[in-house]
Motif scaffolding. Structure first.
Motif, PDB file in Angstrom:
ATOM      1  N   ALA A 630       0.824  -1.206   0.000  1.00 13.85           N
ATOM      2  CA  ALA A 630       0.000   0.000   0.000  1.00 13.85           C
ATOM      3  C   ALA A 630       0.861   1.260   0.000  1.00 13.85           C
ATOM      4  O   ALA A 630       1.901   1.318   0.667  1.00 13.85           O
ATOM      5  CB  ALA A 630      -0.910   0.000   1.226  1.00 13.85           C
ATOM      6  N   LEU A 631       0.429   2.257  -0.754  1.00 15.14           N
ATOM      7  CA  LEU A 631       1.117   3.545  -0.790  1.00 15.14           C
ATOM      8  C   LEU A 631       0.579   4.449   0.308  1.00 15.14           C
ATOM      9  O   LEU A 631      -0.637   4.467   0.565  1.00 15.14           O
ATOM     10  CB  LEU A 631       0.913   4.211  -2.144  1.00 15.14           C
ATOM     11  CG  LEU A 631       1.743   3.626  -3.292  1.00 15.14           C
ATOM     12  CD1 LEU A 631       1.141   4.028  -4.638  1.00 15.14           C
ATOM     13  CD2 LEU A 631       3.183   4.073  -3.194  1.00 15.14           C
ATOM     14  N   PRO A 632       1.430   5.232   0.976  1.00 16.88           N
ATOM     15  CA  PRO A 632       0.948   6.132   2.034  1.00 16.88           C
ATOM     16  C   PRO A 632       0.204   7.334   1.466  1.00 16.88           C
ATOM     17  O   PRO A 632       0.333   7.674   0.277  1.00 16.88           O
ATOM     18  CB  PRO A 632       2.244   6.552   2.741  1.00 16.88           C
ATOM     19  CG  PRO A 632       3.332   6.359   1.738  1.00 16.88           C
ATOM     20  CD  PRO A 632       2.907   5.217   0.879  1.00 16.88           C
ATOM     21  N   LYS A 633      -0.552   7.984   2.334  1.00 20.27           N
ATOM     22  CA  LYS A 633      -1.383   9.117   1.913  1.00 20.27           C
ATOM     23  C   LYS A 633      -0.555  10.246   1.311  1.00 20.27           C
ATOM     24  O   LYS A 633      -0.988  10.895   0.344  1.00 20.27           O
ATOM     25  CB  LYS A 633      -2.176   9.652   3.109  1.00 20.27           C
ATOM     26  CG  LYS A 633      -3.323   8.772   3.560  1.00 20.27           C
ATOM     27  CD  LYS A 633      -4.075   9.419   4.705  1.00 20.27           C
ATOM     28  CE  LYS A 633      -5.255   8.558   5.169  1.00 20.27           C
ATOM     29  NZ  LYS A 633      -5.996   9.183   6.295  1.00 20.27           N
ATOM     30  N   ASN A 634       0.614  10.518   1.879  1.00 16.03           N
ATOM     31  CA  ASN A 634       1.403  11.652   1.392  1.00 16.03           C
ATOM     32  C   ASN A 634       1.827  11.466  -0.071  1.00 16.03           C
ATOM     33  O   ASN A 634       1.977  12.444  -0.807  1.00 16.03           O
ATOM     34  CB  ASN A 634       2.643  11.852   2.263  1.00 16.03           C
ATOM     35  CG  ASN A 634       3.555  10.632   2.298  1.00 16.03           C
ATOM     36  OD1 ASN A 634       3.203   9.607   2.874  1.00 16.03           O
ATOM     37  ND2 ASN A 634       4.729  10.738   1.695  1.00 16.03           N
ATOM     38  N   VAL A 635       1.994  10.225  -0.491  1.00 12.66           N
ATOM     39  CA  VAL A 635       2.340   9.959  -1.889  1.00 12.66           C
ATOM     40  C   VAL A 635       1.124  10.183  -2.780  1.00 12.66           C
ATOM     41  O   VAL A 635       1.176  10.898  -3.797  1.00 12.66           O
ATOM     42  CB  VAL A 635       2.883   8.535  -2.066  1.00 12.66           C
ATOM     43  CG1 VAL A 635       3.095   8.218  -3.539  1.00 12.66           C
ATOM     44  CG2 VAL A 635       4.185   8.354  -1.292  1.00 12.66           C
ATOM     45  N   LEU A 636       0.016   9.553  -2.421  1.00 11.39           N
ATOM     46  CA  LEU A 636      -1.183   9.641  -3.243  1.00 11.39           C
ATOM     47  C   LEU A 636      -1.701  11.071  -3.357  1.00 11.39           C
ATOM     48  O   LEU A 636      -2.306  11.443  -4.369  1.00 11.39           O
ATOM     49  CB  LEU A 636      -2.271   8.737  -2.662  1.00 11.39           C
ATOM     50  CG  LEU A 636      -1.942   7.233  -2.653  1.00 11.39           C
ATOM     51  CD1 LEU A 636      -3.022   6.464  -1.907  1.00 11.39           C
ATOM     52  CD2 LEU A 636      -1.787   6.708  -4.077  1.00 11.39           C
ATOM     53  N   ALA A 637      -1.427  11.883  -2.355  1.00 10.21           N
ATOM     54  CA  ALA A 637      -1.960  13.239  -2.332  1.00 10.21           C
ATOM     55  C   ALA A 637      -1.312  14.157  -3.364  1.00 10.21           C
ATOM     56  O   ALA A 637      -1.912  15.167  -3.751  1.00 10.21           O
ATOM     57  CB  ALA A 637      -1.780  13.835  -0.935  1.00 10.21           C
ATOM     58  N   ILE A 638      -0.106  13.847  -3.810  1.00  8.15           N
ATOM     59  CA  ILE A 638       0.605  14.785  -4.685  1.00  8.15           C
ATOM     60  C   ILE A 638       0.792  14.296  -6.115  1.00  8.15           C
ATOM     61  O   ILE A 638       1.200  15.070  -6.982  1.00  8.15           O
ATOM     62  CB  ILE A 638       1.986  15.153  -4.096  1.00  8.15           C
ATOM     63  CG1 ILE A 638       2.873  13.901  -3.962  1.00  8.15           C
ATOM     64  CG2 ILE A 638       1.840  15.858  -2.759  1.00  8.15           C
ATOM     65  CD1 ILE A 638       4.298  14.219  -3.567  1.00  8.15           C
ATOM     66  N   LEU A 639       0.501  13.024  -6.371  1.00  8.50           N
ATOM     67  CA  LEU A 639       0.707  12.511  -7.728  1.00  8.50           C
ATOM     68  C   LEU A 639      -0.279  13.158  -8.697  1.00  8.50           C
ATOM     69  O   LEU A 639      -1.491  13.129  -8.474  1.00  8.50           O
ATOM     70  CB  LEU A 639       0.573  10.990  -7.745  1.00  8.50           C
ATOM     71  CG  LEU A 639       1.691  10.249  -6.995  1.00  8.50           C
ATOM     72  CD1 LEU A 639       1.410   8.760  -6.954  1.00  8.50           C
ATOM     73  CD2 LEU A 639       3.043  10.513  -7.635  1.00  8.50           C
ATOM     74  N   THR A 640       0.256  13.731  -9.773  1.00  7.40           N
ATOM     75  CA  THR A 640      -0.502  14.577 -10.690  1.00  7.40           C
ATOM     76  C   THR A 640      -0.376  14.054 -12.113  1.00  7.40           C
ATOM     77  O   THR A 640       0.704  13.595 -12.506  1.00  7.40           O
ATOM     78  CB  THR A 640       0.045  16.022 -10.630  1.00  7.40           C
ATOM     79  OG1 THR A 640       0.087  16.451  -9.266  1.00  7.40           O
ATOM     80  CG2 THR A 640      -0.804  16.966 -11.454  1.00  7.40           C
ATOM     81  N   PRO A 641      -1.440  14.095 -12.902  1.00  5.69           N
ATOM     82  CA  PRO A 641      -1.330  13.684 -14.311  1.00  5.69           C
ATOM     83  C   PRO A 641      -0.288  14.513 -15.048  1.00  5.69           C
ATOM     84  O   PRO A 641      -0.024  15.666 -14.688  1.00  5.69           O
ATOM     85  CB  PRO A 641      -2.735  13.936 -14.861  1.00  5.69           C
ATOM     86  CG  PRO A 641      -3.625  13.870 -13.666  1.00  5.69           C
ATOM     87  CD  PRO A 641      -2.825  14.445 -12.538  1.00  5.69           C
ATOM     88  N   PRO A 642       0.313  13.953 -16.103  1.00  2.66           N
ATOM     89  CA  PRO A 642       1.304  14.709 -16.884  1.00  2.66           C
ATOM     90  C   PRO A 642       0.690  15.973 -17.472  1.00  2.66           C
ATOM     91  O   PRO A 642      -0.489  16.012 -17.832  1.00  2.66           O
ATOM     92  CB  PRO A 642       1.714  13.732 -17.983  1.00  2.66           C
ATOM     93  CG  PRO A 642       1.358  12.381 -17.448  1.00  2.66           C
ATOM     94  CD  PRO A 642       0.147  12.578 -16.595  1.00  2.66           C
ATOM     95  N   SER A 643       1.511  17.007 -17.573  1.00  2.00           N
ATOM     96  CA  SER A 643       1.064  18.269 -18.154  1.00  2.00           C
ATOM     97  C   SER A 643       0.951  18.132 -19.668  1.00  2.00           C
ATOM     98  O   SER A 643       1.471  17.187 -20.270  1.00  2.00           O
ATOM     99  CB  SER A 643       2.060  19.379 -17.807  1.00  2.00           C
ATOM    100  OG  SER A 643       2.229  19.483 -16.402  1.00  2.00           O
TER     101      SER A 643
END
Length: 811
Positions: A630-643
């Motif tokens: 499982a990935l922690p919340k801090n990781v999932l919170a910042i992952l953004t689709p490519p620009s």
């Protein structure tokens, strides 16, 4: 020199300049207005006509021919790199009527015999090749003038074959858009260097050529051809399987009936002491490597320093001032066969570096060492270091950024030494990592740990200098033993190396997912695989917990965070393989029968202890549990689709959620990483056999019982695991797909397959009896139906392949 080559064939030189007059009218009328260059083969060049005429004296005298690529394609996936050298060919000219034929000898099959009829019988039994034929323009005595342009302007390097093999389509040389580069021709007493521009025409549909070519329908490549005087006076050394060297093999049909027909010579440079009787001596001709002038700083200095590490090994072997590394002199052609080169090569994507030893196919003598170093790899090292150190963001740290760069440069030094090692005649050895910096010929994982402050430590990520194994191999390949029997002296060297704990495990026994030797490991570190696994898991968890915008340089688009997550999330990938290697693992040694009879090696394969195998199994199973996936919340919170303007590449996790980061694909990749090793058919077959011999050993039924109990049959993960049930189900399905694929691939012995089928049958029954609730119930029901349907009628079920895993190697 093997006796199968007559004195006439091995006579030095195939046409020394000036040995035959070429000044008569016959030659003059064809060479008028052309520029003459004397050398191994006298040549006349015309830039205006874009052609090269060549004088061929003394027919039927062999010489070597080597191709290379001064200009490459730029695709790691295709592999046609700038500076790439091809294999050497033993060739000669024959005259038939009014034409000269360039004939390649079949050097793989020989008869090392004084009997010319016996030699001829082998030569006549195996096909040689006619590489080219051209009209004789003029004759003067025993010297023939030919237009060699048509040879140079055809594909001699195998470019078209490589494009076909890599599924880039069918390409052919377009003669109208190809030309002999007469201005690039160079001539010397022992070699003639020629070059041509080749345009390969094709449909241009291949994805790799489309990625790199200006016009994928029209590929411009330069082909270099070296014609080389046949080396003479070299004494080959027999290859020993425990030496750690590379070999050159022939089939010799003249060997005594009780001897092996396979004759192997050690690949190595010629290195002769000026004083053959001295323990330490200078040499007649040192081995010199030249670094590509295109390598920028600080890369240039790092590559020079790393390649120079071998100096100490040659000194210990008794050679003074015998090995040097220098910057290529300005204006020197790196394709010139006289120069051992280290090329800094650019490609569109990161990829493997390699060292190619161009050899005399008769003896294994190295004619040229050609190292290719891919420039993108160093950027991947920096990416990994930045992802672990998080040096950017609000608390930008110059110290941490410098640490990341220094780690990458340290890796470059090791890489330079490693690839040069191959061109010295040295094979991979994947066992020395058990002894720290045991060998530059291993694949090194950065040595990572947490310091007293709980921070990731990279200061000593890579070793410095060659290791004890490297010193041994250089001695075994190159050392001389005045007043001693060479075979006995080399055997003593191997015994001493073994007594020091040095072990050798080759490529063949290390790369497969189901490889058996527990010490033949790529990219591992540490003497104890399970302790290092735990150490890396601690570093991994720390890096995940601290993963933030600070891992990304300020000028990068935020979508690249995902690419930096990949090496952190899969940081344990190679130590997972190391742990899996203990399951069904077995140790063994390389050697000859006489080594075993003399007690120098122990024959047979010794299984890893039962206790260690069971401990390893628990580590692998733990890697399949939600707590580790499982990935922690801090990781999932910042992952953004490519620009806009950016795309995901194979360096990212694959996804099924459109542009949004797919955490389940990451989980599946993590589970697949462990499953591909644990459920390899060869490993399961070995387990069954080891258990059959010794019932105390881990068996197939026990393995699957433990796996299923801690995945499909486990209690729900605790609330502290984010999306624990969903994560565990994702891993469970990967496990089931891997097990069904194991049954389906046809590589299990029938009785072993029966055991595995029984284990999954029992799992299906358990799932039916214990349906669970919610999404767990859905998955359990579907899994039971899938298992039973497949077991009843495999053809009716389409099995899923394992999920894709982003590439890790090379690092």
């Amino acid at each position: 020199m093997p006796a199968s080559y007559s004195a006439a064939q091995t006579a030095q030189g195939v046409g020394v300049s000036g040995s035959t007059s070429v000044a008569s009218a016959g030659f003059a009328q064809h060479t008028a207005g052309m520029k003459k260059q004397g050398g191994l083969f006298d040549i006349w060049t015309s830039q205006e006509q874009a052609k090269i005429l060549m004088a061929v004296p003394q027919l039927d005298r062999p010489f070597l021919l080597v191709t290379s690529l001064p200009f490459g394609l730029g695709s790691n996936d295709v592999g046609l790199d700038r500076g790439q050298a091809g294999r050497s060919k033993l060739v000669r000219f024959e005259r038939h009527g009014k034409r000269l034929f360039l004939v390649q000898e079949n050097t793989r099959f020989i008869a090392d015999s004084q009997n010319p009829d016996e030699r001829a019988s082998v030569r006549e039994a195996f096909a040689g090749a006619v590489l080219w034929a051209g009209d004789i323009l003029a004759t003067e005595g025993n010297t023939y003038l030919v237009d060699f342009s048509s040879f140079l302007s055809t594909d001699r390097h195998g470019v078209a074959d490589t494009l076909i093999r890599t599924r880039q389509g069918n390409y052919v040389v377009d003669e109208k858009r190809s030309a002999v580069l007469s201005q690039q021709a160079k001539n010397f007493p022992d070699n003639t260097e020629l070059e041509a521009l080749l345009t390969f025409a094709g449909a241009g549909d291949g994805p790799f050529v489309r990625q790199v070519a200006a016009d994928p329908k029209s590929l411009r490549v330069h082909q270099h051809v070296s014609l080389i005087r046949l080396p003479d006076g070299y004494k080959p050394r027999s290859y020993h399987p425990g030496s750690g060297g590379l070999d050159s093999e022939q089939m010799d049909f003249a060997t005594p009936l009780a001897d092996s027909i396979h004759v192997q010579w050690q690949v190595r440079h010629r290195l002769e002491k000026t004083d053959p009787n001295a323990a330490v001596s200078t040499v007649k001709k040192p081995i010199i490597y030249y670094l590509d002038r295109g390598a920028p700083e600080p890369v240039r200095t790092a590559l020079l320093e790393g390649a120079r590490w071998w100096t100490s090994a040659f000194e210990k072997a008794g050679f003074k001032d015998a090995y040097r590394v220098e910057l290529l002199p300005e204006g020197v052609d790196p394709m010139d066969i006289r120069y051992n080169t280290i090329m800094w090569v650019h490609r569109a994507t990161r990829g493997w570096s390699y060292g190619n030893a161009v050899t005399d196919p008769r003896t294994g003598e190295i004619i040229k060492g050609a190292v290719t170093l891919g420039s993108q790899r160093v950027r991947q090292d920096i990416l990994i270091a930045e992802s672990l150190l998080a040096p950017y963001g609000k608390s930008s740290s110059a110290e941490k950024k410098n640490a990341a760069e220094q780690m990458a440069l340290a890796r470059l030094r090791q890489l330079s030494a490693h690839e040069v090692g191959h061109t010295l005649g040295i094979a991979h050895n994947f066992a020395p990592s058990r002894h720290g910096n045991g060998s530059v010929m291993d694949y090194p994982h950065p040595i990572l740990g947490l310091n007293s402050k709980g921070e990731v430590e990279l200061k000593d990520a890579y070793g410095v200098g060659v290791g004890p194994w490297d010193d041994f191999v250089v001695q075994h390949l190159y050392a001389t033993f005045p007043g001693q029997d060479e075979e006995t002296a080399l055997a003593n060297l191997r015994e001493k190396a073994k007594a020091r704990g040095l072990q050798y495990v080759s490529d063949t026994d290390s790369r497969a997912a189901g490889a058996a030797h527990p010490n033949g490991l790529l990219w591992d570190f540490g003497a104890d695989s399970m302790k290092t696994y735990d150490q890396l898991m601690q570093v991994r968890q720390h890096a995940l917990n601290n993963f933030s915008m600070a891992v990304l340089p300020p000028q990068r688009q935020v979508g690249e965070l995902e690419a930096r997550l990949v090496p952190v999330y899969l940081l344990h990938r190679y130590q997972t393989e190391a742990v899996a290697r203990l399951i069904g693992g077995a140790e063994y040694e390389y050697g000859l029968a006489k080594d075993a009879n003399a007690g120098r090696i122990q024959p047979g394969a010794k299984p890893v202890s039962a206790a260690l195998q069971r401990q390893a199994l628990q580590k692998i199973i733990a890697s399949l549990r939600a707590e580790n996936l499982a990935l922690p919340k801090n990781v999932l919170a910042i992952l953004t689709p490519p620009s806009e303007g950016y795309n995901r590449t194979p360096e990212y996790f694959s996804g099924r959620m459109n542009v949004v980061f797919d955490a389940l694909s990451a989980v599946e990749a993590g589970a697949a990483q462990s499953s591909q090793f644990l459920f390899d058919a060869t490993r399961i077959n070995r387990l069954a056999w080891q258990h059959a011999i010794d019932e105390q050993q881990l068996g197939v039924n026990e393995l699957f019982k433990q796996v299923f109990e801690q995945t499909w049959q486990r209690a729900e993960p605790g609330s502290t695991v984010l999306a624990g049930n969903t994560v565990q189900l994702a891993a469970n399905w990967v496990v089931l797909d891997a097990v069904l694929g194991l049954i389906d691939n046809g590589r299990l012995h029938p009785q072993v397959q029966a055991d595995v089928r029984q284990s999954v049958t029992e799992l299906a029954r358990w799932l039916q009896k214990n349906p669970g609730k919610g999404s767990i119930a859905s998955s359990r029901q579907q899994a039971a139906e899938l298992i039973l349907s497949y077991l009843r009628d495999p053809a009716s079920v389409k099995l899923r392949p394992l999920p894709p895993i982003p590439p890790g190697a090379p690092i």
